[in-house]
Structure formats: C-alpha cells, structure tokens
Scaffold this motif. Sequence first.
Motif, PDB file in Angstrom:
ATOM      1  N   HIS A 258      38.071  62.208  31.181  1.00 29.04           N
ATOM      2  CA  HIS A 258      38.461  62.062  29.980  1.00 29.04           C
ATOM      3  C   HIS A 258      38.249  63.462  28.830  1.00 29.04           C
ATOM      4  CE1 HIS A 258      36.741  61.014  25.701  1.00 29.04           C
ATOM      5  NE2 HIS A 258      37.853  60.312  25.701  1.00 29.04           N
ATOM      6  N   GLY A 259      37.293  63.863  28.932  1.00 28.86           N
ATOM      7  CA  GLY A 259      37.175  64.982  27.967  1.00 28.86           C
ATOM      8  C   GLY A 259      38.000  66.066  28.497  1.00 28.86           C
ATOM      9  N   GLN A 260      38.157  66.383  29.640  1.00 29.03           N
ATOM     10  CA  GLN A 260      39.332  67.647  29.846  1.00 29.03           C
ATOM     11  C   GLN A 260      40.676  66.934  29.453  1.00 29.03           C
ATOM     12  OE1 GLN A 260      40.981  68.726  34.115  1.00 29.03           O
ATOM     13  NE2 GLN A 260      38.857  69.411  33.982  1.00 29.03           N
ATOM     14  N   TYR A 261      40.875  65.935  29.545  1.00 28.05           N
ATOM     15  CA  TYR A 261      42.283  65.300  29.019  1.00 28.05           C
ATOM     16  C   TYR A 261      42.448  65.526  27.486  1.00 28.05           C
ATOM     17  CZ  TYR A 261      46.160  62.209  28.227  1.00 28.05           C
ATOM     18  OH  TYR A 261      47.312  61.831  27.587  1.00 28.05           O
ATOM     19  N   VAL A 262      41.481  65.165  26.605  1.00 26.13           N
ATOM     20  CA  VAL A 262      41.315  65.311  25.264  1.00 26.13           C
ATOM     21  C   VAL A 262      41.695  66.773  24.636  1.00 26.13           C
ATOM     22  CG1 VAL A 262      40.352  64.630  23.172  1.00 26.13           C
ATOM     23  CG2 VAL A 262      40.081  62.913  24.867  1.00 26.13           C
ATOM     24  N   TYR A 263      40.560  67.531  25.353  1.00 24.01           N
ATOM     25  CA  TYR A 263      40.615  68.769  25.128  1.00 24.01           C
ATOM     26  C   TYR A 263      42.254  69.478  25.343  1.00 24.01           C
ATOM     27  CZ  TYR A 263      39.795  73.793  25.486  1.00 24.01           C
ATOM     28  OH  TYR A 263      39.863  75.357  25.298  1.00 24.01           O
ATOM     29  N   GLY A 264      42.422  69.240  26.629  1.00 17.95           N
ATOM     30  CA  GLY A 264      43.716  70.081  27.054  1.00 17.95           C
ATOM     31  C   GLY A 264      45.231  69.562  26.246  1.00 17.95           C
ATOM     32  N   VAL A 265      44.950  68.300  25.878  1.00 16.36           N
ATOM     33  CA  VAL A 265      46.115  67.750  25.117  1.00 16.36           C
ATOM     34  C   VAL A 265      46.147  68.446  23.692  1.00 16.36           C
ATOM     35  CG1 VAL A 265      47.183  65.625  24.194  1.00 16.36           C
ATOM     36  CG2 VAL A 265      46.538  65.604  26.350  1.00 16.36           C
ATOM     37  N   PHE A 266      44.917  68.263  22.993  1.00 16.00           N
ATOM     38  CA  PHE A 266      44.556  68.993  21.651  1.00 16.00           C
ATOM     39  C   PHE A 266      44.912  70.237  21.792  1.00 16.00           C
ATOM     40  CE2 PHE A 266      42.287  71.157  18.437  1.00 16.00           C
ATOM     41  CZ  PHE A 266      42.488  70.482  17.182  1.00 16.00           C
ATOM     42  N   LYS A 267      44.744  71.072  22.593  1.00 15.74           N
ATOM     43  CA  LYS A 267      44.720  72.639  22.611  1.00 15.74           C
ATOM     44  C   LYS A 267      46.346  72.799  22.924  1.00 15.74           C
ATOM     45  CE  LYS A 267      43.141  76.982  24.419  1.00 15.74           C
ATOM     46  NZ  LYS A 267      42.196  77.521  25.471  1.00 15.74           N
ATOM     47  N   ALA A 268      46.998  72.019  23.679  1.00 16.36           N
ATOM     48  CA  ALA A 268      48.440  72.161  23.731  1.00 16.36           C
ATOM     49  C   ALA A 268      49.244  72.118  22.428  1.00 16.36           C
ATOM     50  CB  ALA A 268      48.891  71.088  24.794  1.00 16.36           C
ATOM     51  N   LEU A 269      48.810  70.977  21.873  1.00 17.61           N
ATOM     52  CA  LEU A 269      49.621  70.464  20.336  1.00 17.61           C
ATOM     53  C   LEU A 269      49.166  71.618  19.369  1.00 17.61           C
ATOM     54  CD1 LEU A 269      48.964  66.823  20.251  1.00 17.61           C
ATOM     55  CD2 LEU A 269      51.154  67.874  20.975  1.00 17.61           C
ATOM     56  N   TRP A 270      47.835  71.908  19.407  1.00 17.44           N
ATOM     57  CA  TRP A 270      47.276  73.120  18.416  1.00 17.44           C
ATOM     58  C   TRP A 270      48.052  74.178  18.558  1.00 17.44           C
ATOM     59  CZ3 TRP A 270      45.096  72.231  14.104  1.00 17.44           C
ATOM     60  CH2 TRP A 270      44.382  73.461  13.400  1.00 17.44           C
ATOM     61  N   GLN A 271      48.137  74.813  19.941  1.00 24.34           N
ATOM     62  CA  GLN A 271      49.016  75.826  20.034  1.00 24.34           C
ATOM     63  C   GLN A 271      50.435  76.118  19.614  1.00 24.34           C
ATOM     64  OE1 GLN A 271      47.958  76.649  24.080  1.00 24.34           O
ATOM     65  NE2 GLN A 271      46.328  77.782  23.679  1.00 24.34           N
ATOM     66  N   GLU A 272      50.981  74.638  20.100  1.00 21.97           N
ATOM     67  CA  GLU A 272      52.345  74.469  19.555  1.00 21.97           C
ATOM     68  C   GLU A 272      52.688  74.490  18.207  1.00 21.97           C
ATOM     69  OE1 GLU A 272      54.400  70.423  19.973  1.00 21.97           O
ATOM     70  OE2 GLU A 272      54.982  71.170  21.641  1.00 21.97           O
ATOM     71  N   SER A 273      51.721  74.113  17.365  1.00 21.57           N
ATOM     72  CA  SER A 273      51.740  74.346  15.984  1.00 21.57           C
ATOM     73  C   SER A 273      51.545  75.559  15.464  1.00 21.57           C
ATOM     74  CB  SER A 273      50.679  73.123  15.508  1.00 21.57           C
ATOM     75  OG  SER A 273      49.363  73.675  15.468  1.00 21.57           O
ATOM     76  N   GLY A 274      51.047  76.553  15.895  1.00 19.12           N
ATOM     77  CA  GLY A 274      50.876  77.817  15.637  1.00 19.12           C
ATOM     78  C   GLY A 274      49.497  78.051  15.602  1.00 19.12           C
ATOM     79  N   GLY A 275      48.442  77.273  15.833  1.00 19.66           N
ATOM     80  CA  GLY A 275      47.180  77.436  15.905  1.00 19.66           C
ATOM     81  C   GLY A 275      46.345  78.242  17.143  1.00 19.66           C
ATOM     82  N   THR A 276      45.241  78.614  17.061  1.00 15.63           N
ATOM     83  CA  THR A 276      44.593  79.132  18.159  1.00 15.63           C
ATOM     84  C   THR A 276      43.175  78.348  18.328  1.00 15.63           C
ATOM     85  OG1 THR A 276      43.462  80.970  16.907  1.00 15.63           O
ATOM     86  CG2 THR A 276      45.613  81.454  17.845  1.00 15.63           C
ATOM     87  N   LEU A 277      42.691  78.302  19.548  1.00 14.50           N
ATOM     88  CA  LEU A 277      41.403  78.016  19.840  1.00 14.50           C
ATOM     89  C   LEU A 277      40.871  78.530  20.935  1.00 14.50           C
ATOM     90  CD1 LEU A 277      39.377  75.534  19.968  1.00 14.50           C
ATOM     91  CD2 LEU A 277      40.714  74.101  21.201  1.00 14.50           C
ATOM     92  N   SER A 278      39.744  79.279  20.471  1.00 16.64           N
ATOM     93  CA  SER A 278      39.144  80.130  21.492  1.00 16.64           C
ATOM     94  C   SER A 278      38.090  79.576  22.313  1.00 16.64           C
ATOM     95  CB  SER A 278      38.439  81.521  20.543  1.00 16.64           C
ATOM     96  OG  SER A 278      37.143  80.809  19.888  1.00 16.64           O
ATOM     97  N   GLY A 279      37.399  78.674  22.014  1.00 16.34           N
ATOM     98  CA  GLY A 279      36.151  77.917  22.818  1.00 16.34           C
ATOM     99  C   GLY A 279      36.727  77.023  24.061  1.00 16.34           C
ATOM    100  N   ASN A 280      35.763  76.322  24.428  1.00 14.31           N
ATOM    101  CA  ASN A 280      36.060  75.158  25.442  1.00 14.31           C
ATOM    102  C   ASN A 280      35.676  73.794  24.936  1.00 14.31           C
ATOM    103  OD1 ASN A 280      36.135  73.848  28.054  1.00 14.31           O
ATOM    104  ND2 ASN A 280      35.680  75.682  28.987  1.00 14.31           N
ATOM    105  N   TRP A 281      35.106  72.833  25.659  1.00 17.20           N
ATOM    106  CA  TRP A 281      34.946  71.631  25.007  1.00 17.20           C
ATOM    107  C   TRP A 281      33.577  71.197  25.459  1.00 17.20           C
ATOM    108  CZ3 TRP A 281      34.073  67.305  27.944  1.00 17.20           C
ATOM    109  CH2 TRP A 281      34.312  67.319  29.157  1.00 17.20           C
ATOM    110  N   ARG A 282      32.987  70.023  24.692  1.00 16.76           N
ATOM    111  CA  ARG A 282      31.832  69.658  25.367  1.00 16.76           C
ATOM    112  C   ARG A 282      31.748  68.291  24.398  1.00 16.76           C
ATOM    113  NH1 ARG A 282      30.010  73.510  21.320  1.00 16.76           N
ATOM    114  NH2 ARG A 282      28.447  72.350  19.641  1.00 16.76           N
ATOM    115  N   TYR A 283      30.929  67.187  24.988  1.00 13.23           N
ATOM    116  CA  TYR A 283      30.558  66.066  24.173  1.00 13.23           C
ATOM    117  C   TYR A 283      29.374  66.393  23.579  1.00 13.23           C
ATOM    118  CZ  TYR A 283      33.281  63.176  27.531  1.00 13.23           C
ATOM    119  OH  TYR A 283      34.211  62.638  28.339  1.00 13.23           O
ATOM    120  N   GLY A 284      29.419  65.601  22.201  1.00 10.83           N
ATOM    121  CA  GLY A 284      28.271  65.950  21.373  1.00 10.83           C
ATOM    122  C   GLY A 284      28.413  65.098  19.965  1.00 10.83           C
ATOM    123  N   LYS A 285      27.323  64.447  19.646  1.00  6.59           N
ATOM    124  CA  LYS A 285      27.209  63.693  18.447  1.00  6.59           C
ATOM    125  C   LYS A 285      27.361  64.542  17.209  1.00  6.59           C
ATOM    126  CE  LYS A 285      25.183  59.589  16.398  1.00  6.59           C
ATOM    127  NZ  LYS A 285      24.324  58.455  16.349  1.00  6.59           N
TER     128      LYS A 285
END
Length: 478
Positions: A258-285
């Motif tokens: 689950h977590g890997q999926y949400v991060y991977g899809v978000f990052k792909a869409l974010w990069q496609e829109s021209g954005g950058t994301l330097s970090g990884n992902w984690r669960y957290g409240k």
Amino acid sequence: MRIPTFIRTSALAGTMLLSGPAAALPESVTRLIQANGIPADSISVVMKRVGAPKALINHQPTVPRNPASVMKLVTTATALNLLGPKHRWQTDALILGHFQGDTLTGDLSLRGGGDPWLVIERFWLLVRQLRERGLTHIRGDLVLDDSLFDRSAIRTEAIDGKSRRSYNTPPNALLVNFGATSLKLDSRMSRLSVIADPPATTVHLTNTVKLDNRSCTDRARRITLNVDEHQAHTGVLIGGTYPINCGQSILRRTLLPHGQYVYGVFKALWQESGGTLSGNWRYGKTPAQATILGQLDSVSLAEVIRYTNKFSNNVMARNLLLTLASEFAPKPATPAKGAQIIHDWLNAVNIAMPNLLIDNGAGLSRDARVTAEGLATLLEAATTLPWWPEFIGSLPIATVDGSLHRRFHGIARPGRLRLKTGLLRGVRTLAGYAIDPAGDTWVVVILHNHARATEPIGIKIQHQLLQTLFENHPRETN
C-alpha cells in the motif's frame, strides 16, 4: 456508539413478517434440483410482493447461510440511510515544514478520510490543486496518514489465496485507485509492449514474454507474473507467451504494498506535472499544527454505492463499513465497530435480521451469515425508507448493466429485474427486486450454499425461480 436522532426516533411502518405456512418451491424448480442431485435444503428462497401478508415462495427462510456479495446490500442500505446520499469524504494534503516561493522545505502529508473511490483521475486533481497553489519542489518525505482506520484490526489475507487479485485488496483510509495496477500488453505490429497504468516510480517491470502463433483466445491466461518486493521498489517479472498481432489485453493486479503504491503513483504524477520530490515515504499521523494546502472532496455516497453494488466492488464496501465506524463510533475505525453500527441501526428502525454476522461488509468471507427471511425483511423495509430510489438505482439491471448485463434474458422487459449477485466457491446468491407487469414490486432473495451452486446449474435454478414469478402474472404485450 451513537445513531443519529432522526433515525433513532423514527418508526418503520410495515416491517415484514413471513409468518404462516411455508410456501414451497415451485414444482419446476424441485424437478430441476432433483434431476441434478442438489438437496432442497441447500437453498433458501423468499419471493414476496411488497405489502402482501405472505410470501409466494418461502423456502428454508430462517437458515443462516453465506451470502457472498449480497451482504453489500446490508452495508450500502445502512450507509445510505445513516450518512445520506450527499455524504462525501475528504482527502487532505498538509505541509509539515517551511513553504516559501515554490518550495516546501519539509514533509508533505496525505491524510486519508476513507474515500472509497479515490481513483487515479481524482487523485490527479489533488496533485493539480497543489501545483496551482504554487508548490513545485518538496524537499522532504511524503507522509501517509491512514490512521482513521485501525489497520491492525483489518483482515488482509485472501480467502482464495490470490492476494494479487484486485478484488482482495484490503480497505484503507488512504485508498488510492483501489491499490491496483493494470498491466497493458499489446502485440500489434509483431512487437509486444507492456506498460503499467497508473505509472508508479516504485514498480520495475521486466518483460520476458515470448510471442507465438497460438490462438488469441484466453491469451492473457498464458502470462505469468513473478513479484519481488523490496523496501524501496517492487520488481515484476512478466513471462509466459502471448499470441502475435492479437492486440491488447489487460491484467489488473495488486502488485505493490500500500504505502509503496501511494508514494510511487503520487511521485509519478507529481513529476509529470513538473514537480520534484526529494524524499521517500513513511506512515505517520499528521500533527495538529500542520497546515492544509489542498483538499479533495469525493464523489457523493449515492455514486459510490451505485458503483459498489452494480460492479460488486469489495474494497469499496469494506471502506463503507469502516466509514460507518469512523462516523458513529470512537476512533480509530474497525470492522467490528462498523458491524455494531449496522446492528444498532437495524434495531433502531425495527428491522429484524436474526443470525446476521458481518465481518467485513463486502461478503468476501467464509464466516459471514444472513438468513433469506432477514434479508427479505431489510429489502421490503427499504422501500419505505427515505433513500429507497437511490438504493434500488444502485442495483444491477438484468440484461442492461453491472454484473447482470448478460443475465436473465427472456424473463422480463429491461428494468424489471434489479438484483445484486453473489459468488464464492460453493456459494451463489441473488437478492433485490422484481417489478411485475402490473407494476407491483417483489422482494427476491435466493441463497444457495452447495458445491454445485457455482456451476451452470446454479444460474439455471435462479433463472427458473424468476421465470416462475413472471409466469404467475400476465405478460406485457409490448
């Protein structure tokens, strides 16, 4: 736990009673099951005109049986009446750090609100909203907040051992695109291409499929998948054979955690829109001091239950059960709390469903139980409740749409049969409404638990039962 006051104080007129002598199975159905070696006590049937004092067929009505996906009727009816058809879920994007210019120095949190239908097209809207609000560079991690639901209380094992099948996806408060990846295979121009949709930066595909000259029939069944999960990505080795020049096939699978999926899809869409994301992902409240940068409202509950019932979407039904818990019970939400909310609502509106056992709300279970009498009582009572038009409108229409678009031809005109299907190994069920030529509405419940129920004979029995109903009433002439 609480039930809204307007529900708690309402009185349900005409709660159905099935007392009186049992109405036996029609002779034609009895002959059919006897000829195929199927015991009569393996099936429960209630067929009753709404408002009538007795049922036309009332066979084994009080035997608790596995309902398979007709359990979704219980979940969706409760959700519709407690939450209302306009209910919407909200997914938030919050900043955890310093936002200056077009750069966030810190983390971005995605906080799930339990949206059952956060498909890729809508997830993209959230990405676009963040870009429109000036965010381009995220110098931090993506924090996934799915704490609204208690993940530790959710059963994740597949009852058929096929954990990669999308119908077995566990529910989640941050459920993106049902967690599913569509692998699109295409052999046009004597070449084979394989792409993942939606794209995810965390899935690595390796294509070793061989082209051959075999028939195009069942071509996707000759494909093999070997999934290798790593901490940062998942490798998928695609093998087997595929016929040359046979066009496209689609394999829809849950390939990533689950977590890997949400991060991977978000990052792909974010990069496609021209954005950058330097970090990884984690669960957290999400901390209380976080600032909301983006909010995405879901489609309405009425639309959600239409998709849930017409196409028997398991993970959406499971999310609905947990939504009931998150709205009316102490957080975090659990399936048990959601089931208790359903029992409380049934008691509050005087709908008797003895022996009802709900575990995940979808019917994707070997433990769930319902009686034909109990389900018929709910279905008849639903015709008197405020949101019945939305409820009946969510059911598949025989010969027209959903899971019944190829079923029950020649019995009645389109629109006369609106029924939810259910199917598991050794279980075939059907429940909903029939509208006879005179315009009267009938409640129909068929619960068949037998090794042969899932064979073609199981459909023939259902067909014969419905045909009997319409044979007992004048047919339409046009």
